[in-house]
Design an enzyme around this catalytic site. Sequence first.
Site, short mmCIF file in Angstrom:
data_model
loop_
_atom_site.label_atom_id
_atom_site.label_comp_id
_atom_site.label_asym_id
_atom_site.label_seq_id
_atom_site.Cartn_x
_atom_site.Cartn_y
_atom_site.Cartn_z
N ILE A 94 -13.00 2.25 -2.51
CA ILE A 94 -14.39 2.75 -2.48
C ILE A 94 -14.50 3.91 -1.49
CG2 ILE A 94 -16.80 2.12 -2.06
CD1 ILE A 94 -16.06 -0.80 -2.54
N VAL A 108 0.83 -1.22 0.00
CA VAL A 108 0.00 0.00 0.00
C VAL A 108 0.86 1.26 0.00
CG1 VAL A 108 -1.79 1.28 1.23
CG2 VAL A 108 -1.94 -1.21 1.08
N GLY A 133 -10.83 -0.38 0.65
CA GLY A 133 -9.81 0.13 -0.28
C GLY A 133 -10.23 1.38 -1.04
N LYS A 157 -7.17 -0.79 9.41
CA LYS A 157 -8.49 -1.00 10.05
C LYS A 157 -8.39 -1.70 11.39
CE LYS A 157 -7.49 -4.08 6.87
NZ LYS A 157 -6.76 -3.87 5.66
N LYS A 186 -13.59 -3.67 9.76
CA LYS A 186 -14.18 -2.65 8.87
C LYS A 186 -15.61 -2.32 9.31
CE LYS A 186 -11.21 -4.32 5.20
NZ LYS A 186 -11.07 -5.30 4.14
N VAL A 207 -11.41 1.13 5.02
CA VAL A 207 -12.64 0.36 4.76
C VAL A 207 -12.86 0.27 3.26
CG1 VAL A 207 -15.11 0.19 5.24
CG2 VAL A 207 -13.60 1.23 6.93
N GLY A 226 -5.36 -3.80 -2.89
CA GLY A 226 -4.44 -3.56 -4.00
C GLY A 226 -3.59 -2.33 -3.75
N1 HSE Z 1 -7.23 -8.60 2.90
C1 HSE Z 1 -8.28 -7.68 2.65
C2 HSE Z 1 -9.30 -8.33 1.74
C3 HSE Z 1 -7.85 -6.40 1.98
O1 HSE Z 1 -9.13 -9.48 1.35
O2 HSE Z 1 -10.28 -7.68 1.45
C4 HSE Z 1 -7.42 -5.37 2.94
O3 HSE Z 1 -8.34 -5.17 3.94
#
Ligand code: HSE
Length: 439
Positions: free
Chosen positions: A150, A14, A148, A119, A219, A146, A316
């Site tokens: 969005i 990230v 990514g 989170k 989240k 929360v 991502g």
């Molecule tokens: N590992 C998380 C997922 C992404 O699979 O959505 C980051 O919170």
Amino acid sequence: MTSFKIAILGCGTVGGGVAKILLENADALKIKASASLELTKILEPYPARSSKRHNLPLALYCGTGKDLSADEVQKYLREILDDSTIDLIVETIGGSGQEILNIALQTLEHKKHLVTANKALLARHGAAIFSAAGRHERAVGFEAAVCGAIPIIRAISESLTADELMSISAIMNGTSNYILSKMEAEGRPFEEALAEAQKRGYAEADPSLDVGGGDAGHKLLILLKLVFGLDLSVESLPVEGIKEINSDDLAFAKEMDCSIKLICYAKKSGDDVFATVRPMMVKRANSLSKIGGATNAVRLIGRYAGEYLFCGAGAGSLETGSAIVSDINFIARYGTKAVRQFALSACRFRSFNEFAFPYNITFETEDIPGITGIVATAIGKQHINIDTVGHNRHTSDKAIFAIATMPCTHNQIQEAIADIQRHHPSCLVSYPKIIPILE
Ligand code: HSE
């Protein structure tokens, strides 16, 4: 034009995305942020590896390019905190232990804004972090924590403030959704689908946080605070992951015209809020049933405007990075006023087990005459109205069948099961699987 100086702590997936966007998109960001966003320092224990991986100038990293010792990391961290020209710190280290909490608190104490995708940290220590931010008059950006990319935090705290949000149902763990989608579409076993999700980089370092529901729970806790003013501990939110979902469950879901999804759910009823994270059978008419792969989606129901659906990449490097940079923009533009509004009045949190919901219950029983009647009678005794009784499957000496109920509580179902166990002790081969049906 003023310059707004940024340091990044932790330049993995990230953090690397954040650095890349800040450098690549600098001209456009300057206009959007009304300031020149200057990435001045990256603190990362493995600078050479990170610089190569993200194609970033090694000169931006603390140190000489060699791997940093723990003492060196501490020394450079202190330098960044003490550097009064740095306006904002991006924390992309991860984890929720005392060390990372201290970094977040020290950032604010040193009069720097904080932006994080963490989170777990916010779910565990959000109250301490936001109160420190208030005391030191600094902002905390957490859009990336929360879902990514969005913009759900912004939408709830800025755009939907005139509406009263009545429910949240959301797919907020891409790894689980990827696994369930693969199992459903390709008949793949759980372990194989998990291995593929890990290979594609969706999973957390510890995948049990993904498949155990913990990541989705973190989240949902953030959204519960934002939407309903609930300050819950991580332990008080009932969370169940997807590890127990098997091909029988998926087949029963198909018969019911449903997909199985790991759902973060919250519903307001008067001043009460019922919330949980657990696998649910989602009816095909519900838009969430069509969200496949690692995509995230949040469905909100507002008292005035009805359904809102937000959908996009939940993880991502550049996806989550873009959410972090949008927070940086917001803070650079509005400074100490860049504060996201939490719900003002706190609701009362109630156990989801007391909330009436339609359920699918899968029974694995001895294959004996009258067994369906025994089970159905026990359910009826708890005043649960049966919607459908599914097809029976038989192995050599077992029967497997599902009963879908009209709305009833989990507690009622548990009473019915206890009644069967009391009066027909050997007829249940395993504890029935109870899955809510989201319509
Ligand atoms: N590992 C998380 C997922 C992404 O699979 O959505 C980051 O919170």
